[in-house]
Each structure stands twice: as C-alpha cells, then as structure tokens.
Design a protein around this motif. Structure first.
Motif, PDB file in Angstrom:
ATOM      1  N   LEU A  34       0.827  -1.204   0.000  1.00 49.99           N
ATOM      2  CA  LEU A  34       0.000   0.000   0.000  1.00 49.99           C
ATOM      3  C   LEU A  34       0.862   1.255   0.000  1.00 49.99           C
ATOM      4  CD1 LEU A  34      -2.969   0.905   0.074  1.00 49.99           C
ATOM      5  CD2 LEU A  34      -2.804   0.939   2.574  1.00 49.99           C
ATOM      6  N   ALA A  35       1.972   1.214   0.731  1.00 50.38           N
ATOM      7  CA  ALA A  35       2.890   2.349   0.751  1.00 50.38           C
ATOM      8  C   ALA A  35       3.531   2.557  -0.626  1.00 50.38           C
ATOM      9  CB  ALA A  35       3.965   2.141   1.816  1.00 50.38           C
ATOM     10  N   ASP A  36       3.904   1.487  -1.282  1.00 48.89           N
ATOM     11  CA  ASP A  36       4.472   1.598  -2.629  1.00 48.89           C
ATOM     12  C   ASP A  36       3.446   2.165  -3.613  1.00 48.89           C
ATOM     13  OD1 ASP A  36       6.858   0.548  -1.723  1.00 48.89           O
ATOM     14  OD2 ASP A  36       6.343  -1.517  -2.265  1.00 48.89           O
ATOM     15  N   PHE A  37       2.207   1.744  -3.468  1.00 44.49           N
ATOM     16  CA  PHE A  37       1.153   2.260  -4.334  1.00 44.49           C
ATOM     17  C   PHE A  37       0.946   3.752  -4.115  1.00 44.49           C
ATOM     18  CE2 PHE A  37      -3.357   3.326  -4.932  1.00 44.49           C
ATOM     19  CZ  PHE A  37      -3.499   3.032  -6.285  1.00 44.49           C
ATOM     20  N   GLN A  38       0.953   4.170  -2.845  1.00 39.82           N
ATOM     21  CA  GLN A  38       0.783   5.583  -2.530  1.00 39.82           C
ATOM     22  C   GLN A  38       1.943   6.413  -3.084  1.00 39.82           C
ATOM     23  OE1 GLN A  38      -1.560   7.338  -1.235  1.00 39.82           O
ATOM     24  NE2 GLN A  38      -0.526   9.260  -0.757  1.00 39.82           N
ATOM     25  N   ALA A  39       3.156   5.886  -2.965  1.00 34.38           N
ATOM     26  CA  ALA A  39       4.326   6.625  -3.452  1.00 34.38           C
ATOM     27  C   ALA A  39       4.314   6.765  -4.965  1.00 34.38           C
ATOM     28  CB  ALA A  39       5.608   5.924  -3.001  1.00 34.38           C
ATOM     29  N   ALA A  40       3.762   5.781  -5.670  1.00 38.56           N
ATOM     30  CA  ALA A  40       3.722   5.833  -7.134  1.00 38.56           C
ATOM     31  C   ALA A  40       2.543   6.631  -7.662  1.00 38.56           C
ATOM     32  CB  ALA A  40       3.674   4.408  -7.699  1.00 38.56           C
ATOM     33  N   LEU A  41       1.595   6.975  -6.794  1.00 36.87           N
ATOM     34  CA  LEU A  41       0.380   7.667  -7.235  1.00 36.87           C
ATOM     35  C   LEU A  41       0.651   9.155  -7.395  1.00 36.87           C
ATOM     36  CD1 LEU A  41      -2.687   7.021  -7.710  1.00 36.87           C
ATOM     37  CD2 LEU A  41      -3.057   7.836  -5.373  1.00 36.87           C
ATOM     38  N   PRO A  42       0.299   9.770  -8.525  1.00 34.80           N
ATOM     39  CA  PRO A  42       0.438  11.234  -8.670  1.00 34.80           C
ATOM     40  C   PRO A  42      -0.580  11.937  -7.784  1.00 34.80           C
ATOM     41  CG  PRO A  42      -0.614  10.292 -10.611  1.00 34.80           C
ATOM     42  CD  PRO A  42      -0.193   9.139  -9.758  1.00 34.80           C
ATOM     43  N   PHE A  43      -0.123  12.403  -6.617  1.00 37.20           N
ATOM     44  CA  PHE A  43      -1.047  12.870  -5.588  1.00 37.20           C
ATOM     45  C   PHE A  43      -1.817  14.107  -6.023  1.00 37.20           C
ATOM     46  CE2 PHE A  43      -2.242  14.978  -1.632  1.00 37.20           C
ATOM     47  CZ  PHE A  43      -2.810  13.923  -0.930  1.00 37.20           C
ATOM     48  N   LEU A  44      -1.169  15.013  -6.743  1.00 30.84           N
ATOM     49  CA  LEU A  44      -1.852  16.239  -7.151  1.00 30.84           C
ATOM     50  C   LEU A  44      -3.016  15.937  -8.089  1.00 30.84           C
ATOM     51  CD1 LEU A  44      -2.028  19.302  -7.119  1.00 30.84           C
ATOM     52  CD2 LEU A  44      -0.347  19.363  -8.985  1.00 30.84           C
ATOM     53  N   ILE A  45      -2.803  15.020  -9.031  1.00 31.97           N
ATOM     54  CA  ILE A  45      -3.876  14.658  -9.969  1.00 31.97           C
ATOM     55  C   ILE A  45      -5.020  13.977  -9.223  1.00 31.97           C
ATOM     56  CG2 ILE A  45      -4.440  13.227 -11.962  1.00 31.97           C
ATOM     57  CD1 ILE A  45      -1.620  13.678 -12.978  1.00 31.97           C
ATOM     58  N   MET A  46      -4.685  13.092  -8.275  1.00 34.88           N
ATOM     59  CA  MET A  46      -5.725  12.443  -7.487  1.00 34.88           C
ATOM     60  C   MET A  46      -6.503  13.471  -6.668  1.00 34.88           C
ATOM     61  SD  MET A  46      -5.434   9.723  -4.357  1.00 34.88           S
ATOM     62  CE  MET A  46      -5.107  11.097  -3.261  1.00 34.88           C
ATOM     63  N   SER A  47      -5.805  14.452  -6.091  1.00 37.27           N
ATOM     64  CA  SER A  47      -6.470  15.482  -5.296  1.00 37.27           C
ATOM     65  C   SER A  47      -7.414  16.310  -6.151  1.00 37.27           C
ATOM     66  CB  SER A  47      -5.419  16.379  -4.644  1.00 37.27           C
ATOM     67  OG  SER A  47      -4.560  15.641  -3.811  1.00 37.27           O
ATOM     68  N   LEU A  48      -6.978  16.660  -7.340  1.00 37.43           N
ATOM     69  CA  LEU A  48      -7.838  17.424  -8.239  1.00 37.43           C
ATOM     70  C   LEU A  48      -9.103  16.640  -8.580  1.00 37.43           C
ATOM     71  CD1 LEU A  48      -5.159  18.914 -10.679  1.00 37.43           C
ATOM     72  CD2 LEU A  48      -6.471  20.147  -8.955  1.00 37.43           C
ATOM     73  N   ALA A  49      -8.955  15.340  -8.820  1.00 36.41           N
ATOM     74  CA  ALA A  49     -10.116  14.516  -9.160  1.00 36.41           C
ATOM     75  C   ALA A  49     -11.080  14.407  -7.982  1.00 36.41           C
ATOM     76  CB  ALA A  49      -9.650  13.135  -9.609  1.00 36.41           C
ATOM     77  N   VAL A  50     -10.549  14.188  -6.771  1.00 34.98           N
ATOM     78  CA  VAL A  50     -11.401  14.041  -5.590  1.00 34.98           C
ATOM     79  C   VAL A  50     -12.145  15.337  -5.289  1.00 34.98           C
ATOM     80  CG1 VAL A  50     -11.380  13.665  -3.096  1.00 34.98           C
ATOM     81  CG2 VAL A  50     -10.018  12.205  -4.585  1.00 34.98           C
ATOM     82  N   LEU A  51     -11.441  16.463  -5.323  1.00 32.36           N
ATOM     83  CA  LEU A  51     -12.071  17.741  -5.013  1.00 32.36           C
ATOM     84  C   LEU A  51     -13.072  18.148  -6.085  1.00 32.36           C
ATOM     85  CD1 LEU A  51      -8.961  19.687  -3.677  1.00 32.36           C
ATOM     86  CD2 LEU A  51     -10.868  18.793  -2.340  1.00 32.36           C
TER      87      LEU A  51
END
Length: 290
Positions: free
Chosen positions: A128-145
């Motif tokens: 799960l930590a590896d998945f989180q590190a590989a995830l583009p957090f800014l793009i995910m944040s934009l999608a969630v918001l």
C-alpha cells in the motif's frame, strides 16, 4: 521495567536534550522566530486584523502599500490585504498542521502494525505504501475535489494522506530495530501488552526521527494546499488562504503586484524556515551525521 533498562534510557534522554540545547546558528534562530510569529498571527488573527476580511472600500481600490490604514495595500474590491493575509496564514497553517498530524499518526500506526505482525500484514502495508508513493497525488487530489466538492474537513483529510508512506517505512524500520534491543525485550518479558511497548517505550525512542520527518512534510503540504487553492479547488471564498490569495492576485500582477507578492513571500519564508529548521534538527539528533 528493569533497572538496567531504565539506566539505558536515561542517558539517551539526557543526550537528546543536550543536543537540542547546543548553540543554534543565527539563521536557525531567525527561522524559529519567523515560525513563532506565524503561529502567533494564526492564533490571534481575529484580534490583530484591522478590518474584516470581506469588508470592501470601493473608494480605496488597489491602494498601494503604505497607504494610511492599509499598510499592505488593498485589492480590486478595496479589501485590506493585511487583514486577508492574516486570515490566510491561519487557514493555511491549520490545514498544514492538521494534515501533517493526520499523516504522521496514520503512517506511524501502520508502520508499527507491520513491525508487530510481520508476514502478510507487513507485505500488505508495504504494498500500500508503494502504491501511494507511485500515485500522482496532485492529480488524485484534483479529481477528488472536483467530484466531491471542497470543504475544510475534506481538504485536511485529503492532505493528510500525503506522505504517510514515509512515516510507515520509517516507523516500521525503527520499530523492528528497537524491538531487537534489550529494553523492549525486557518490557515484553515483564508481561506488557504490545500497545504499551510501542506507545510507552518504542515511540519515545524513535520520536526524534519522526519529528524531523514531520518538518519535511509540513512545507510540502503548505505548497500542495497553495497549489490546489491557486487552481481554484482549495479553500473557497469568502474564506481565504495563501494559495487562494496568490491565485486571485495573478490577474492583477501588472497593475497591483502587492496583492500576489504578500502571500507569495509568506509561503516562501515559511516553507524555507521549516525546511532549514528540520535540516538543523536532523543534524542535531542524528548521531551518524555527527
């Protein structure tokens, strides 16, 4: 706890305090004073603000800095920039502080969980930590918001998931190392529960490393929140934040640059101060560097 374990922990605590008491460079003192000033502004913003953040004075639109009554100028609606800056500091620090604490608690808890149970639990946490590190957090944040809308609670929770994998890896490694030492084994032999071993004995001994990690995550969260607010998906009007002010002021960069300049300077100085202070703490608390 045995006498030997207590005697082993006492020098460690004394060494921790003595390293913190060593003479701080002038630059670190300046960073600490700046951060203290930001915290005081955030706490007493309501008392320090000369005007409400929504009060408009159309007769003083885009007043330049130094204008009597508006020392940092006004925006295109005549709102006082200094008043809005104080409120922005409060909002941005609350978001960054809350998100940093949430990230540290979640990551440290999962790291301790992986260190305690090992096997498939450890593999699941690390995957799960590896998945989180590989995830583009800014793009995910934009999608969630964009999908769920923006609110202070959602923003803090979303920012709180940024960087938790660092704490998980650090906490897991330090917990495994500490568990192999004598004091943790002595506590286990005395019949202490795993929760007591981790919270009362292992956590205090690895706290310095986790605190340094928090000083590295804190400015990143400030910049992340500022970027989201700049894009219009962070803090929403009539509330304001540092990124919100920068995003609003970019439209008047040539006519009234002070609208954007004031929050930009605060973002730069605050993130730089936290980064320098964290780097100094790492040098003071890490015996391998010394």
């Amino acid at each position: 706890m045995t006498v030997a374990a207590l005697s082993a922990e006492a020098p460690a605590k004394q060494g921790f305090l003595s390293r913190l008491r060593q003479k701080m460079p002038v630059l670190i003192w300046l960073c600490a004073l700046w951060l203290l000033a930001m915290v005081l502004v955030a706490i007493f913003a309501d008392q320090l603000r000369p005007y409400p953040i929504t009060k408009m004075d159309l007769g003083a639109r885009m007043a330049e800095p130094g204008t009597p009554g508006h020392w940092l100028g006004t925006d295109d609606l005549g709102r006082d920039v200094l008043s809005r800056l104080m409120q922005s500091i409060r909002v941005s620090l609350v978001i960054a502080f809350g998100a940093t604490i949430l990230s540290a608690v979640v990551g440290t808890g999962l790291g301790f969980l992986a260190a305690q149970f090992r096997g498939w639990v450890e593999n699941a946490v690390m995957a799960l930590a590896d998945f989180q590190a590989a995830l583009p957090f800014l793009i995910m944040s934009l999608a969630v918001l964009a999908f769920f809308g923006t609110s202070m609670v959602l923003l803090v929770c979303l920012m709180g998931f940024y960087g938790w994998e660092r704490y998980a890896r650090i906490a897991r490694g330090l917990a495994i190392s500490a568990s192999a030492q004598g004091y943790a084994g002595a506590v286990v032999q005395l019949g202490a529960k795993p929760s007591r071993v981790y919270l009362r004995h292992i956590l205090p001994n690895v706290a310095s490393t986790l605190i340094v990690s928090m000083t590295l995550t804190f400015p990143e969260i400030i910049l992340m929140e500022s970027g989201l607010s700049f894009l219009g998906l962070g803090v929403q009007p009539p509330q304001t934040s540092l990124g919100n002010m920068v995003g609003f002021g970019r439209e008047y960069l040539t006519r009234a640059p002070w609208i954007m300049l004031a929050p930009s300077v605060v973002i730069v100085l605050t993130t730089l101060s936290i980064s320098l202070l964290g780097d100094w703490l790492r040098d003071r608390l890490d015996p391998t560097i010394r």
